[in-house]
Write a protein that holds these residues in place. Sequence first.
Motif, PDB file in Angstrom:
ATOM      1  N   UNK A 111       0.826  -1.190   0.071  1.00 36.57           N
ATOM      2  CA  UNK A 111       0.116  -0.170   0.109  1.00 36.57           C
ATOM      3  C   UNK A 111       0.891   1.288  -0.052  1.00 36.57           C
ATOM      4  N   UNK A 112       1.832   1.281   0.861  1.00 37.77           N
ATOM      5  CA  UNK A 112       2.737   2.484   0.891  1.00 37.77           C
ATOM      6  C   UNK A 112       3.392   2.700  -0.332  1.00 37.77           C
ATOM      7  N   UNK A 113       4.127   1.629  -1.010  1.00 35.94           N
ATOM      8  CA  UNK A 113       4.620   1.906  -2.227  1.00 35.94           C
ATOM      9  C   UNK A 113       3.828   2.490  -3.307  1.00 35.94           C
ATOM     10  N   UNK A 114       2.420   1.913  -3.438  1.00 31.35           N
ATOM     11  CA  UNK A 114       1.488   2.560  -4.352  1.00 31.35           C
ATOM     12  C   UNK A 114       0.943   3.794  -4.087  1.00 31.35           C
ATOM     13  N   UNK A 115       0.903   4.258  -2.857  1.00 29.29           N
ATOM     14  CA  UNK A 115       0.536   5.438  -2.625  1.00 29.29           C
ATOM     15  C   UNK A 115       1.691   6.602  -2.356  1.00 29.29           C
ATOM     16  N   UNK A 116       2.752   6.154  -2.404  1.00 29.02           N
ATOM     17  CA  UNK A 116       3.913   7.054  -2.070  1.00 29.02           C
ATOM     18  C   UNK A 116       3.984   8.437  -3.112  1.00 29.02           C
ATOM     19  N   UNK A 117       3.800   9.271  -2.743  1.00 27.57           N
ATOM     20  CA  UNK A 117       3.781  10.615  -3.589  1.00 27.57           C
ATOM     21  C   UNK A 117       5.258  11.052  -4.345  1.00 27.57           C
ATOM     22  N   UNK A 118       6.474  10.205  -3.742  1.00 25.71           N
ATOM     23  CA  UNK A 118       7.578  10.342  -4.769  1.00 25.71           C
ATOM     24  C   UNK A 118       7.825   9.885  -5.805  1.00 25.71           C
ATOM     25  N   UNK A 119       6.914   8.674  -6.115  1.00 23.53           N
ATOM     26  CA  UNK A 119       7.072   8.176  -7.497  1.00 23.53           C
ATOM     27  C   UNK A 119       6.381   9.145  -8.390  1.00 23.53           C
ATOM     28  N   UNK A 120       6.790   8.948  -9.800  1.00 22.11           N
ATOM     29  CA  UNK A 120       6.440   9.628 -10.737  1.00 22.11           C
ATOM     30  C   UNK A 120       5.929   8.672 -12.026  1.00 22.11           C
ATOM     31  N   UNK A 121       6.440   7.374 -12.080  1.00 19.78           N
ATOM     32  CA  UNK A 121       6.060   6.451 -12.890  1.00 19.78           C
ATOM     33  C   UNK A 121       6.071   4.928 -12.211  1.00 19.78           C
ATOM     34  N   UNK A 122       5.445   4.174 -13.270  1.00 18.12           N
ATOM     35  CA  UNK A 122       5.287   2.668 -12.665  1.00 18.12           C
ATOM     36  C   UNK A 122       5.177   1.934 -13.933  1.00 18.12           C
ATOM     37  N   UNK A 123       5.809   0.568 -13.839  1.00 14.57           N
ATOM     38  CA  UNK A 123       5.646  -0.335 -14.920  1.00 14.57           C
ATOM     39  C   UNK A 123       5.209  -1.564 -14.288  1.00 14.57           C
ATOM     40  N   UNK A 124       4.911  -2.407 -15.347  1.00 13.87           N
ATOM     41  CA  UNK A 124       4.358  -3.871 -14.836  1.00 13.87           C
ATOM     42  C   UNK A 124       4.895  -5.032 -15.885  1.00 13.87           C
ATOM     43  N   UNK A 125       5.465  -5.959 -15.264  1.00 14.71           N
ATOM     44  CA  UNK A 125       6.111  -7.165 -16.079  1.00 14.71           C
ATOM     45  C   UNK A 125       5.242  -8.351 -15.516  1.00 14.71           C
ATOM     46  N   UNK A 126       5.307  -9.516 -16.557  1.00 11.41           N
ATOM     47  CA  UNK A 126       4.465 -10.536 -16.281  1.00 11.41           C
ATOM     48  C   UNK A 126       5.486 -12.061 -16.913  1.00 11.41           C
ATOM     49  N   UNK A 127       5.125 -12.835 -16.169  1.00 13.11           N
ATOM     50  CA  UNK A 127       5.784 -14.205 -16.620  1.00 13.11           C
ATOM     51  C   UNK A 127       4.789 -15.262 -16.126  1.00 13.11           C
ATOM     52  N   UNK A 128       4.683 -16.432 -16.928  1.00 17.38           N
ATOM     53  CA  UNK A 128       3.985 -17.542 -16.840  1.00 17.38           C
ATOM     54  C   UNK A 128       4.839 -18.584 -16.653  1.00 17.38           C
ATOM     55  N   UNK A 129       4.894 -19.207 -15.348  1.00 14.62           N
ATOM     56  CA  UNK A 129       5.954 -20.433 -15.265  1.00 14.62           C
ATOM     57  C   UNK A 129       5.429 -21.639 -15.650  1.00 14.62           C
ATOM     58  N   UNK A 130       6.126 -22.723 -15.887  1.00 10.10           N
ATOM     59  CA  UNK A 130       5.941 -23.886 -16.369  1.00 10.10           C
ATOM     60  C   UNK A 130       4.869 -24.434 -15.807  1.00 10.10           C
ATOM     61  N   UNK A 131       4.436 -24.263 -14.548  1.00 10.51           N
ATOM     62  CA  UNK A 131       3.060 -24.743 -14.009  1.00 10.51           C
ATOM     63  C   UNK A 131       1.815 -23.983 -14.384  1.00 10.51           C
ATOM     64  N   UNK A 132       1.984 -22.816 -15.177  1.00 12.08           N
ATOM     65  CA  UNK A 132       0.888 -22.023 -15.625  1.00 12.08           C
ATOM     66  C   UNK A 132       0.484 -21.155 -14.503  1.00 12.08           C
ATOM     67  N   UNK A 133       1.319 -20.808 -13.361  1.00  5.59           N
ATOM     68  CA  UNK A 133       1.125 -19.745 -12.531  1.00  5.59           C
ATOM     69  C   UNK A 133       1.741 -18.622 -13.017  1.00  5.59           C
ATOM     70  N   UNK A 134       1.021 -17.431 -12.391  1.00  2.03           N
ATOM     71  CA  UNK A 134       1.344 -16.016 -13.019  1.00  2.03           C
ATOM     72  C   UNK A 134       2.220 -15.562 -12.071  1.00  2.03           C
ATOM     73  N   UNK A 135       3.383 -14.626 -12.511  1.00  6.15           N
ATOM     74  CA  UNK A 135       4.205 -14.091 -11.725  1.00  6.15           C
ATOM     75  C   UNK A 135       4.006 -12.530 -12.093  1.00  6.15           C
ATOM     76  N   UNK A 136       3.698 -11.533 -11.249  1.00  9.20           N
ATOM     77  CA  UNK A 136       3.640 -10.095 -11.822  1.00  9.20           C
ATOM     78  C   UNK A 136       4.378  -9.169 -10.830  1.00  9.20           C
TER      79      UNK A 136
END
Length: 258
Positions: A227-252
């Motif tokens: 929560x603190x990372x998401x609402x910290x006013x000092x950040x100006x930009x954000x990016x999201x990355x993804x990976x699907x493991x061999x067992x089908x699980x998602x890592x975000x």
Amino acid sequence: MPKLAAFALLVCLWLSVSSCKKEEPPATYPPGSPGPGALGPPAAAPSVAPAPAPAAVTAAAAVGLPCATEQDLQCAFSHCIGGRCGGCRSSAECKPGSQCLPTWLGYACFPGLTAPNATSAPGAPPPTNAGDPLEALRARCVQRTNEFRARVSLGPLARQTSRDACLDGQAQNDARSSTAHGAFGRCQEGAQNECPGWPGPLEQVIDQCLAQMFAEGPGPFADHGHYLNMTDPKWSSVSCGFSTASNGQIWLVQDFFR
């Protein structure tokens, strides 16, 4: 009259107890679940990796120069804040096309150095990566993050398109090693949130995991870091990355930048 007063007192006590129960936050994890950061069966209790502490700031904001308006010559690259411009604590204090960077005198705004952040000017269409098969998912992740920030009266974060591939690499690394935040810092991010080993689909992971992070609410970083990372006013930009493991699980992986 004494009976009426006693009855009123009982009603007040009942209302007080009821209101206290309503204010109790819902449990983030069901009873018996592995808890935050654990890689237990995600179908039963998806986990959210504990957020790493934000990277330490290496210097304070530069003192800057006195200013009266945004149009002052000394404010060519930064906003006039508190009667001064030039010094900064994040790129949000710099004008479009400029970035907050460290100097010997502290952080200051410089022109033409926006490549690392790839942010857009106010009112401009959000940046995109044409041909990226995950484009819609990255945009959804940023949009959801900004929706949560709006709930606490914070402005939106710009989308950091230049680091998309780097974040995918972080997610792939962590999925292979089954270690949340195992690649933290490789993309020069200041803070990171991560959803490790979630069941798909991806859209559902984005919506549910980010909601779970925001639901932590304010408090000590150890238990409220996402929560603190998401609402910290000092950040100006954000990016999201993804990976699907061999067992089908998602890592975000979600990285925050100045």
